[in-house]
Write a protein that holds these residues in place. Structure first.
Motif, PDB file in Angstrom:
ATOM      1  N   HIS A  65      -7.225   3.943  -4.083  1.00 28.66           N
ATOM      2  CA  HIS A  65      -8.150   4.195  -2.976  1.00 28.66           C
ATOM      3  C   HIS A  65      -8.135   5.680  -2.630  1.00 28.66           C
ATOM      4  O   HIS A  65      -7.112   6.350  -2.787  1.00 28.66           O
TER       5      HIS A  65
ATOM      6  N   VAL B 140       0.870  -1.169   0.000  1.00 28.46           N
ATOM      7  CA  VAL B 140       0.000   0.000   0.000  1.00 28.46           C
ATOM      8  C   VAL B 140       0.909   1.222   0.000  1.00 28.46           C
ATOM      9  O   VAL B 140       1.689   1.422   0.936  1.00 28.46           O
TER      10      VAL B 140
ATOM     11  N   HIS C  53      -1.399  -1.095  -4.104  1.00 29.91           N
ATOM     12  CA  HIS C  53      -2.562  -0.244  -3.878  1.00 29.91           C
ATOM     13  C   HIS C  53      -2.057   1.172  -3.654  1.00 29.91           C
ATOM     14  O   HIS C  53      -1.158   1.380  -2.841  1.00 29.91           O
TER      15      HIS C  53
ATOM     16  N   ALA D  42      -7.741   1.890   1.832  1.00 32.76           N
ATOM     17  CA  ALA D  42      -6.851   0.846   1.309  1.00 32.76           C
ATOM     18  C   ALA D  42      -6.641  -0.257   2.334  1.00 32.76           C
ATOM     19  O   ALA D  42      -6.534  -1.426   1.972  1.00 32.76           O
TER      20      ALA D  42
ATOM     21  N   ALA E  56      -2.957   5.029  -2.457  1.00 29.51           N
ATOM     22  CA  ALA E  56      -3.949   5.678  -1.600  1.00 29.51           C
ATOM     23  C   ALA E  56      -3.660   7.172  -1.459  1.00 29.51           C
ATOM     24  O   ALA E  56      -2.512   7.579  -1.341  1.00 29.51           O
TER      25      ALA E  56
ATOM     26  N   THR F 234      -4.836  -0.563  -8.163  1.00 26.32           N
ATOM     27  CA  THR F 234      -6.024  -0.373  -7.340  1.00 26.32           C
ATOM     28  C   THR F 234      -5.818   0.943  -6.612  1.00 26.32           C
ATOM     29  O   THR F 234      -4.845   1.096  -5.862  1.00 26.32           O
TER      30      THR F 234
END
Length: 126
Positions: free
Chosen positions: A113, A57, A89, A119, A91, A111
């Motif tokens: 967020h 993340v 991810h 996330a 974020a 992905t």
């Protein structure tokens, strides 16, 4: 949740903090990500995948700038994380950074967020 394994590296315009939350490695770059500072982010991303944290993340909320070299670092980390069964991810991107992903189309392969909490709220899967 924090496993108490923080780390930080710095090279002038970029600092990178790393901590572990559950199954995720949370990597927080702060400052400017460009060809001069890219290795500061590349190294902890790759090391975490090697250490078994394939769910990365990246908290982008403090990232003020990202050029094509920085984008390539994230794309490379994505490939390594996915090969290990995880993913990257992103974020909390600031508008100036989100614009780079929009222009290049790279946002479609990550992905994304709204913020770090979002996330971390969905830790299942990549």
């Amino acid at each position: 949740m924090d496993r108490g394994m923080p780390g930080s590296t710095s090279r002038g315009r970029l600092t990178v903090d790393v901590r572990h939350v559950g199954i995720s490695a949370v990597v927080t770059p702060e400052g400017e990500l460009d060809h001069h500072t890219a290795d500061l982010l590349r190294e902890p991303l790759e090391q975490n995948v090697e250490d078994g944290y394939s769910r990365l993340v990246v908290d982008c909320s403090r990232l003020e700038f990202c050029d094509s070299t920085g984008l390539n670092v994230l794309l490379g980390a994505r490939l390594k994380a996915e090969a290990a069964g995880g993913g990257v991810h992103l974020a909390g991107m600031l508008p100036v950074v989100a614009r780079v992903f929009e222009i290049t189309g790279a946002g479609a392969v990550f992905t994304v967020h709204e913020d770090l909490d979002a996330a971390l709220r969905h830790p299942s899967g990549a």
